[in-house]
Write an enzyme that holds these catalytic residues in place. Structure first.
Site, PDB file in Angstrom:
ATOM      1  N   ILE A  13       0.944  -1.290   0.027  1.00 43.38           N
ATOM      2  CA  ILE A  13       0.005   0.141  -0.078  1.00 43.38           C
ATOM      3  C   ILE A  13       0.645   1.119  -0.018  1.00 43.38           C
ATOM      4  N   TYR A  78       3.418   4.034   7.189  1.00 45.25           N
ATOM      5  CA  TYR A  78       2.517   2.656   6.765  1.00 45.25           C
ATOM      6  C   TYR A  78       3.440   1.556   7.267  1.00 45.25           C
ATOM      7  N   SER A  82       2.411  -7.065   8.616  1.00 50.42           N
ATOM      8  CA  SER A  82       0.914  -6.772   8.164  1.00 50.42           C
ATOM      9  C   SER A  82      -0.027  -7.980   8.194  1.00 50.42           C
ATOM     10  N   THR A 121      -5.532   0.108  10.840  1.00 51.66           N
ATOM     11  CA  THR A 121      -6.619  -1.036  10.174  1.00 51.66           C
ATOM     12  C   THR A 121      -7.767  -1.140  10.990  1.00 51.66           C
ATOM     13  N   ASP A 122      -8.735  -1.415  10.443  1.00 49.55           N
ATOM     14  CA  ASP A 122     -10.176  -1.801  10.838  1.00 49.55           C
ATOM     15  C   ASP A 122     -10.028  -2.906  11.852  1.00 49.55           C
ATOM     16  N   GLU A 123      -8.819  -3.791  11.924  1.00 41.20           N
ATOM     17  CA  GLU A 123      -8.979  -4.918  12.682  1.00 41.20           C
ATOM     18  C   GLU A 123      -8.868  -4.491  14.350  1.00 41.20           C
ATOM     19  N   TYR A 148      -1.258  -9.477  15.563  1.00 42.72           N
ATOM     20  CA  TYR A 148      -1.125  -8.129  14.652  1.00 42.72           C
ATOM     21  C   TYR A 148      -1.991  -7.014  15.002  1.00 42.72           C
ATOM     22  N   LYS A 152      -1.284  -3.332  16.385  1.00 38.73           N
ATOM     23  CA  LYS A 152      -1.613  -2.024  15.438  1.00 38.73           C
ATOM     24  C   LYS A 152      -2.586  -1.194  16.497  1.00 38.73           C
ATOM     25  N   PHE A 188      -4.644 -13.256   0.924  1.00 40.77           N
ATOM     26  CA  PHE A 188      -5.576 -14.033   0.462  1.00 40.77           C
ATOM     27  C   PHE A 188      -5.842 -13.931  -1.223  1.00 40.77           C
ATOM     28  N   ILE A 189      -6.252 -12.802  -1.629  1.00 37.16           N
ATOM     29  CA  ILE A 189      -6.503 -12.644  -3.033  1.00 37.16           C
ATOM     30  C   ILE A 189      -5.213 -13.131  -4.106  1.00 37.16           C
ATOM     31  N   ARG A 191      -2.709 -15.042  -3.250  1.00 34.54           N
ATOM     32  CA  ARG A 191      -2.472 -16.499  -3.120  1.00 34.54           C
ATOM     33  C   ARG A 191      -3.476 -17.067  -3.916  1.00 34.54           C
ATOM     34  N   LYS A 203      -7.519 -22.268  -1.252  1.00 36.88           N
ATOM     35  CA  LYS A 203      -7.636 -22.839  -0.003  1.00 36.88           C
ATOM     36  C   LYS A 203      -8.375 -21.897   0.676  1.00 36.88           C
ATOM     37  N   GLY A 273      -8.672 -18.124  16.016  1.00 36.12           N
ATOM     38  CA  GLY A 273      -9.088 -16.701  16.460  1.00 36.12           C
ATOM     39  C   GLY A 273      -9.639 -15.968  15.215  1.00 36.12           C
TER      40      GLY A 273
HETATM   41  P1  NAD Z   1       3.195  -4.699   3.605  1.00 35.15           P
HETATM   42  O1  NAD Z   1       3.610  -5.929   4.489  1.00 35.15           O
HETATM   43  O2  NAD Z   1       3.014  -5.097   2.195  1.00 35.15           O
HETATM   44  O3  NAD Z   1       4.422  -3.575   3.644  1.00 35.15           O
HETATM   45  C1  NAD Z   1       5.022  -3.315   4.996  1.00 35.15           C
HETATM   46  C2  NAD Z   1       6.242  -2.449   4.373  1.00 35.15           C
HETATM   47  O4  NAD Z   1       6.719  -2.032   5.605  1.00 35.15           O
HETATM   48  C3  NAD Z   1       7.376  -3.303   3.618  1.00 35.15           C
HETATM   49  O5  NAD Z   1       7.783  -2.572   2.624  1.00 35.15           O
HETATM   50  C4  NAD Z   1       8.429  -3.659   4.833  1.00 35.15           C
HETATM   51  O6  NAD Z   1       9.609  -3.741   4.278  1.00 35.15           O
HETATM   52  C5  NAD Z   1       8.076  -2.402   5.685  1.00 35.15           C
HETATM   53  N1  NAD Z   1       8.769  -2.642   7.189  1.00 35.15           N
HETATM   54  C6  NAD Z   1       8.424  -3.544   7.788  1.00 35.15           C
HETATM   55  N2  NAD Z   1       9.019  -3.343   9.007  1.00 35.15           N
HETATM   56  C7  NAD Z   1       9.713  -2.357   8.961  1.00 35.15           C
HETATM   57  C8  NAD Z   1      10.697  -1.570   9.718  1.00 35.15           C
HETATM   58  N3  NAD Z   1      10.895  -2.318  10.825  1.00 35.15           N
HETATM   59  N4  NAD Z   1      11.202  -0.550   9.204  1.00 35.15           N
HETATM   60  C9  NAD Z   1      11.082  -0.076   8.196  1.00 35.15           C
HETATM   61  N5  NAD Z   1      10.104  -0.465   7.259  1.00 35.15           N
HETATM   62  C10 NAD Z   1       9.559  -1.755   7.588  1.00 35.15           C
HETATM   63  O7  NAD Z   1       2.086  -4.159   4.493  1.00 35.15           O
HETATM   64  P2  NAD Z   1       0.805  -3.481   3.597  1.00 35.15           P
HETATM   65  O8  NAD Z   1      -0.423  -4.410   3.399  1.00 35.15           O
HETATM   66  O9  NAD Z   1       1.327  -2.425   2.458  1.00 35.15           O
HETATM   67  O10 NAD Z   1       0.196  -2.287   4.556  1.00 35.15           O
HETATM   68  C11 NAD Z   1       0.805  -1.157   4.944  1.00 35.15           C
HETATM   69  C12 NAD Z   1       0.161  -0.410   6.151  1.00 35.15           C
HETATM   70  O11 NAD Z   1      -1.385  -0.180   5.812  1.00 35.15           O
HETATM   71  C13 NAD Z   1       0.363  -1.298   7.633  1.00 35.15           C
HETATM   72  O12 NAD Z   1       0.496  -0.311   8.385  1.00 35.15           O
HETATM   73  C14 NAD Z   1      -0.785  -2.115   7.631  1.00 35.15           C
HETATM   74  O13 NAD Z   1      -1.175  -2.229   9.186  1.00 35.15           O
HETATM   75  C15 NAD Z   1      -2.059  -1.094   7.147  1.00 35.15           C
HETATM   76  N6  NAD Z   1      -3.121  -1.620   6.309  1.00 35.15           N
HETATM   77  C16 NAD Z   1      -3.188  -2.664   5.574  1.00 35.15           C
HETATM   78  C17 NAD Z   1      -4.434  -3.188   4.934  1.00 35.15           C
HETATM   79  C18 NAD Z   1      -4.227  -4.275   4.143  1.00 35.15           C
HETATM   80  O14 NAD Z   1      -5.236  -4.742   3.503  1.00 35.15           O
HETATM   81  N7  NAD Z   1      -3.288  -4.590   3.724  1.00 35.15           N
HETATM   82  C19 NAD Z   1      -5.600  -2.514   5.536  1.00 35.15           C
HETATM   83  C20 NAD Z   1      -5.385  -1.552   6.316  1.00 35.15           C
HETATM   84  C21 NAD Z   1      -4.319  -1.041   6.781  1.00 35.15           C
HETATM   85  O1  DAU Z   2      -8.774  -5.362   7.399  1.00 37.49           O
HETATM   86  C1  DAU Z   2      -7.507  -5.145   7.116  1.00 37.49           C
HETATM   87  C2  DAU Z   2      -6.450  -6.058   7.403  1.00 37.49           C
HETATM   88  O2  DAU Z   2      -6.592  -6.786   6.000  1.00 37.49           O
HETATM   89  C3  DAU Z   2      -5.197  -5.335   7.286  1.00 37.49           C
HETATM   90  O3  DAU Z   2      -4.940  -4.775   8.539  1.00 37.49           O
HETATM   91  C4  DAU Z   2      -4.018  -6.746   7.075  1.00 37.49           C
HETATM   92  O4  DAU Z   2      -2.619  -5.996   7.014  1.00 37.49           O
HETATM   93  C5  DAU Z   2      -4.034  -7.442   5.834  1.00 37.49           C
HETATM   94  O5  DAU Z   2      -3.503  -8.491   5.829  1.00 37.49           O
HETATM   95  C6  DAU Z   2      -5.820  -7.920   6.045  1.00 37.49           C
HETATM   96  O6  DAU Z   2      -5.961  -8.916   6.985  1.00 37.49           O
HETATM   97  P1  DAU Z   2      -6.722 -10.374   6.906  1.00 37.49           P
HETATM   98  O7  DAU Z   2      -6.325 -11.099   7.745  1.00 37.49           O
HETATM   99  O8  DAU Z   2      -8.134  -9.874   6.624  1.00 37.49           O
HETATM  100  O9  DAU Z   2      -6.246 -10.577   5.285  1.00 37.49           O
HETATM  101  P2  DAU Z   2      -5.846 -11.945   4.605  1.00 37.49           P
HETATM  102  O10 DAU Z   2      -5.513 -11.694   3.196  1.00 37.49           O
HETATM  103  O11 DAU Z   2      -4.666 -12.585   5.290  1.00 37.49           O
HETATM  104  O12 DAU Z   2      -7.080 -12.653   4.667  1.00 37.49           O
HETATM  105  C7  DAU Z   2      -8.185 -12.467   3.891  1.00 37.49           C
HETATM  106  C8  DAU Z   2      -9.371 -13.417   4.613  1.00 37.49           C
HETATM  107  O13 DAU Z   2      -9.234 -14.656   3.748  1.00 37.49           O
HETATM  108  C9  DAU Z   2      -9.460 -13.871   6.075  1.00 37.49           C
HETATM  109  O14 DAU Z   2     -10.672 -13.854   6.321  1.00 37.49           O
HETATM  110  C10 DAU Z   2      -8.662 -15.250   5.858  1.00 37.49           C
HETATM  111  C11 DAU Z   2      -8.824 -15.628   4.566  1.00 37.49           C
HETATM  112  N1  DAU Z   2      -7.935 -16.539   3.942  1.00 37.49           N
HETATM  113  C12 DAU Z   2      -6.547 -16.084   3.919  1.00 37.49           C
HETATM  114  C13 DAU Z   2      -5.699 -16.703   3.343  1.00 37.49           C
HETATM  115  C14 DAU Z   2      -4.281 -16.299   3.224  1.00 37.49           C
HETATM  116  C15 DAU Z   2      -8.191 -17.811   3.587  1.00 37.49           C
HETATM  117  O15 DAU Z   2      -9.532 -18.109   3.412  1.00 37.49           O
HETATM  118  N2  DAU Z   2      -7.402 -18.479   2.681  1.00 37.49           N
HETATM  119  C16 DAU Z   2      -6.192 -18.003   2.493  1.00 37.49           C
HETATM  120  O16 DAU Z   2      -5.199 -18.696   1.983  1.00 37.49           O
END
Ligand code: NAD
Ligand code: DAU
Length: 332
Positions: A13, A78, A82, A121-123, A148, A152, A188-189, A191, A203, A273
């Site tokens: 992101i 950011y 994650s 995050t909304d989590e 996680y 956050k 998830f997506i 993968r 899966k 969980g």
């Molecule tokens: P990501 O795991 O793809 O990227 C995280 C980045 O942070 C990586 O480039 C990593 O190298 C860097 N990083 C990790 N540890 C570090 C450290 N100690 N010092 C410097 N850099 C470091 O994560 P993402 O999915 O892009 O999420 C980014 C942010 O958005 C996170 O704070 C996450 O909680 C938040 N967020 C993610 C989602 C989601 O759906 N992925 C949704 C809501 C909020």
């Molecule tokens: O809601 C925001 C969060 O969304 C962010 O804070 C996190 O960084 C981000 O990883 C994401 O968390 P989730 O745990 O919701 O995302 P994930 O992609 O791991 O999984 C999405 C959903 O799919 C969850 O219900 C678990 C399920 N899942 C996941 C994987 C990897 C599967 O069913 N099969 C899978 O293989």
């Protein structure tokens, strides 16, 4: 504001946000990123060299963070560990990066009196029942479930305390599940898309009834920029695009869009969980700051994302076997 420090800007992101800034602002950007397994330098390729600079370093190290914060006008934070599944295996990097890292950023912005936007995050709100008519709002009590989300939540509380106790000029956003290009294939997506490309059945954890509220990463970026430019200091804004879907629906849609039978997936061991449902009410951001999402059609956004993974096999291929081996060890 001329110079922005974006932590985690080589991740999924954060890199999207850097691209968004190049397109929609004149800002110069320094990315501070540790380049963990989740980062990809490739996501920053092709950006103007006179406007984007990458510094490789750890946000938990004050000697790295402090001088960088001093020379920038604002920080958008950011960087994080994650992935929920990883936090269940080993929580320690989540505590270090998400809590100590955020503390380190906060101390630097406090010292140098710089603006901060903290991305969360909304989590942090825990989960909802499937039939709960209420969605998460800025007033929902914190109730995180996983290491996680607890880390956050801890980082959000630190930001709020630094605003109140020290007058730090910060805003916070809590966004729902993002999808789009450059997302790590452990998630998830991507993968499931890369599984289908490889002839592996997708899966689904447990029954697949768990609901996530999907938003395109570009919409997350436009929301964060809106909050940075117009948000009220000390406020929290929820970011969401009314994209609730259960995991079963998403897997079936991926299979159908990729020309496979909709039932060609496996149920696997559920996540410990596992949060049941996330859902965001983003009225405050829309009404107060005038933001709205552009990607309203999940199916077409997902189709574009599938095409992107098909076209970028060289990027994800080197990691695929290791990711699947780790999941296989857990029966997932
Ligand atoms: P990501 O795991 O793809 O990227 C995280 C980045 O942070 C990586 O480039 C990593 O190298 C860097 N990083 C990790 N540890 C570090 C450290 N100690 N010092 C410097 N850099 C470091 O994560 P993402 O999915 O892009 O999420 C980014 C942010 O958005 C996170 O704070 C996450 O909680 C938040 N967020 C993610 C989602 C989601 O759906 N992925 C949704 C809501 C909020
Ligand atoms: O809601 C925001 C969060 O969304 C962010 O804070 C996190 O960084 C981000 O990883 C994401 O968390 P989730 O745990 O919701 O995302 P994930 O992609 O791991 O999984 C999405 C959903 O799919 C969850 O219900 C678990 C399920 N899942 C996941 C994987 C990897 C599967 O069913 N099969 C899978 O293989």
């Amino acid at each position: 504001m001329e110079r922005l420090l974006v932590t985690g800007g080589a991740g999924f992101i954060g890199s999207n946000f850097v691209h968004h800034l190049m397109e929609h602002t004149d800002l110069r950007v320094t990315v501070l990123d540790k380049l963990t397994y989740a980062a990809s330098k490739e996501s920053l390729e092709g950006l103007p060299e006179d406007r984007v600079q990458l510094v490789v370093g750890d946000i938990a190290e004050a000697e790295v963070v402090d001088p960088l914060v001093a020379e920038h006008d604002a920080v958008v934070h950011y960087a994080a560990e994650s992935h929920n599944d990883n936090s269940l295996h080993d929580p320690s990097p989540f505590i270090k990066t998400n809590i100590l890292g955020t503390f380190t950023i906060l101390e630097a912005v406090r010292k140098h009196e710089k603006r901060l936007h903290h991305v969360s995050t909304d989590e942090v709100y825990g989960d909802l029942e499937l039939d709960d008519p209420k969605r998460f709002t800025e007033d929902t009590p914190y109730n995180p479930s996983s290491p996680y989300s607890a880390s956050k939540a801890g980082s959000d509380h630190l930001v709020r305390a630094w605003v109140r106790s020290f007058g730090v000029q910060a805003t916070v956003s809590n966004c729902s599940n993002n999808y789009g290009p450059w997302q790590h294939i452990e998630k998830f997506i991507p993968r499931q898309i890369t599984n289908v490309i490889d002839g592996i059945r997708p899966k689904l954890y447990g029954s697949g009834e768990n609901v996530r509220d999907w938003i395109h990463a570009d919409d997350h970026s436009s929301a964060v920029l809106t909050i940075l430019e117009k948000g009220r200091i000390g406020e929290t804004y929820l970011i969401g695009a009314d994209g609730e879907k259960n995991n079963l629906e998403v897997v079936q849609l991926i299979l159908t869009l990729m020309g496979q039978p909709a039932d060609a997936f496996d149920h696997v061991t559920d996540r410990a969980g596992h949060d049941l449902r996330y859902a965001i009410e983003s009225g405050k951001l829309r009404q107060e700051l005038g933001w709205s999402p552009q990607f309203q059609d999940f199916e077409s956004g997902l189709a574009d994302t599938i095409e992107w993974y098909q076209a970028h096999e060289d990027w994800w291929r080197p990691h695929k076997d290791a990711v699947e081996a780790t999941y296989a060890e857990k029966g997932q």
